[in-house]
Design an enzyme around this catalytic site. Structure first.
Site, short mmCIF file in Angstrom:
data_model
loop_
_atom_site.label_atom_id
_atom_site.label_comp_id
_atom_site.label_asym_id
_atom_site.label_seq_id
_atom_site.Cartn_x
_atom_site.Cartn_y
_atom_site.Cartn_z
N CYS A 179 36.17 -48.94 9.37
CA CYS A 179 37.28 -48.05 9.65
C CYS A 179 37.74 -48.20 11.08
O CYS A 179 38.90 -48.05 11.24
CB CYS A 179 36.20 -46.59 9.83
SG CYS A 179 35.65 -45.92 7.98
N ASN A 202 32.39 -43.01 17.58
CA ASN A 202 33.14 -44.02 17.80
C ASN A 202 33.61 -44.04 19.30
O ASN A 202 33.51 -45.19 19.89
CB ASN A 202 34.21 -44.15 16.84
CG ASN A 202 33.99 -44.25 15.52
OD1 ASN A 202 34.85 -43.53 14.67
ND2 ASN A 202 33.04 -44.78 15.03
#
EC number: 2.1.1.45
Length: 318
Positions: A200, A231
């Site tokens: 991703c 993230n």
């Protein structure tokens, strides 16, 4: 001191208001916005969310797992980190060796069927225990394939040799800081079909100016409520560690997203989070005795003055 999560709160609110409702791979449904960017000045603090508790220990162990070049969830389970469990479990229940209860679409069924969820949780717990206790089983079913650790540190070349992208980029930062090629990529089209979850966060690029180092991440797909807060904190931590090794000060973390989405079964949680008043962001402490990324252990990384609201639970779409 500053409230560094504000760009995130602004973006997730924008997606709720302006996003497009779409179907998705998991069958859950999302509200999606394409092409977004957030900027975080890491010289002012650490951009972990305060409007909900984010378990920093999981972020630390996952990043250390990546940096080890590891792709097996056994290391994560040893540190009580279950972020990647479902992906490995999916490989197990889809194998010919699995003879337990039917786990078809376990992600969605566990959310809507309480009785099935009990069965699923019991099977997942047995799977985790076996990964920890049985080395051969762990080698076969704990491995997620060519995920981040492999791509960052063991990118396979056509001739069969490997590239350590992290080591290479650190050498570039030290020796040629004006380079526009200080890039690490995780996206290999050849590996996408065999990876548990194609990357991703696809690639990131470093930039050095005036003694400060910044990093920009391009993320093709971002689960805004569950994944993106991890993230943000993970890449902020990575930048601080790279800055330590290269002798630079931290600059900005710039987070660029392709499909930034909120799953439809996270809407109420997002609204609850947005109703909360954020606290000032904490500071990051790195053990001053550690100078290289390979030297860091869990106890060498801490948050100072992390004040936060309570946890908001939400289901993972697999």
């Amino acid at each position: 001191m500053a409230i560094l999560e504000q760009p995130y709160l602004d973006l997730i609110n924008k997606i709720m208001i302006e996003g497009h409702d779409k179907n998705d791979r998991t069958g859950t449904g999302t509200r999606s916005y394409f092409g977004a960017q957030m900027r975080f000045d890491l010289s002012k603090g650490f951009p972990i969310l305060t409007t909900k508790k984010v378990p920093f220990g999981l972020i630390k162990s996952e990043l250390l797992w990546f940096l080890r070049g590891d792709t097996n969830i056994r290391f994560l389970l040893e540190h009580k980190n279950h972020i990647w469990d479902e992906w490995a479990f999916k490989n197990w229940v889809n194998s010919d060796e699995y003879t337990g209860p039917d786990m078809t679409d376990f992600g969605l069924r566990s959310q809507s069927d309480p009785e099935f969820n009990k069965i699923y949780q019991a099977e997942l717990k047995k799977f985790d225990r076996r990964i920890l206790d049985d080395e051969n089983f762990a080698k076969k079913y704990g491995n997620l394939g060519d995920v981040y650790g492999a791509q960052w540190r063991h990118w396979q070349k056509r001739d069969g040799s490997f590239i350590d992208q992290i080591e290479n980029v650190i050498e570039q930062i030290k020796n040629n800081p004006d380079s526009r090629r200080m890039i690490v990529t995780a996206w290999n089209p050849e590996d996408v079909p065999t990876s548990a979850l194609p990357p991703c966060h696809v690639m990131f690029q470093f930039y050095v100016v005036d003694g400060k180092i910044s990093v920009q991440l391009y993320q093709r797909s971002g689960d805004m409520f569950l994944g993106v807060p991890f993230n943000i904190a993970s890449y902020a931590l990575l930048l601080n560690m790279i800055a330590r090794e290269t002798g630079l000060q931290v600059g900005e973390f710039i987070h660029t997203l392709g499909d930034a989405h909120i799953y439809s079964n996270h809407f109420s949680q997002v609204k609850e989070m947005l109703s909360r008043k954020p606290y000032e962001s904490p500071q990051l402490w790195l053990n001053p005795e550690k100078k290289h990324i390979e030297d860091f252990d869990m106890q060498d990384i801490k948050l100072v003055d992390y004040k936060h609201h309570g946890t908001i639970k939400a289901p993972v779409a697999v």
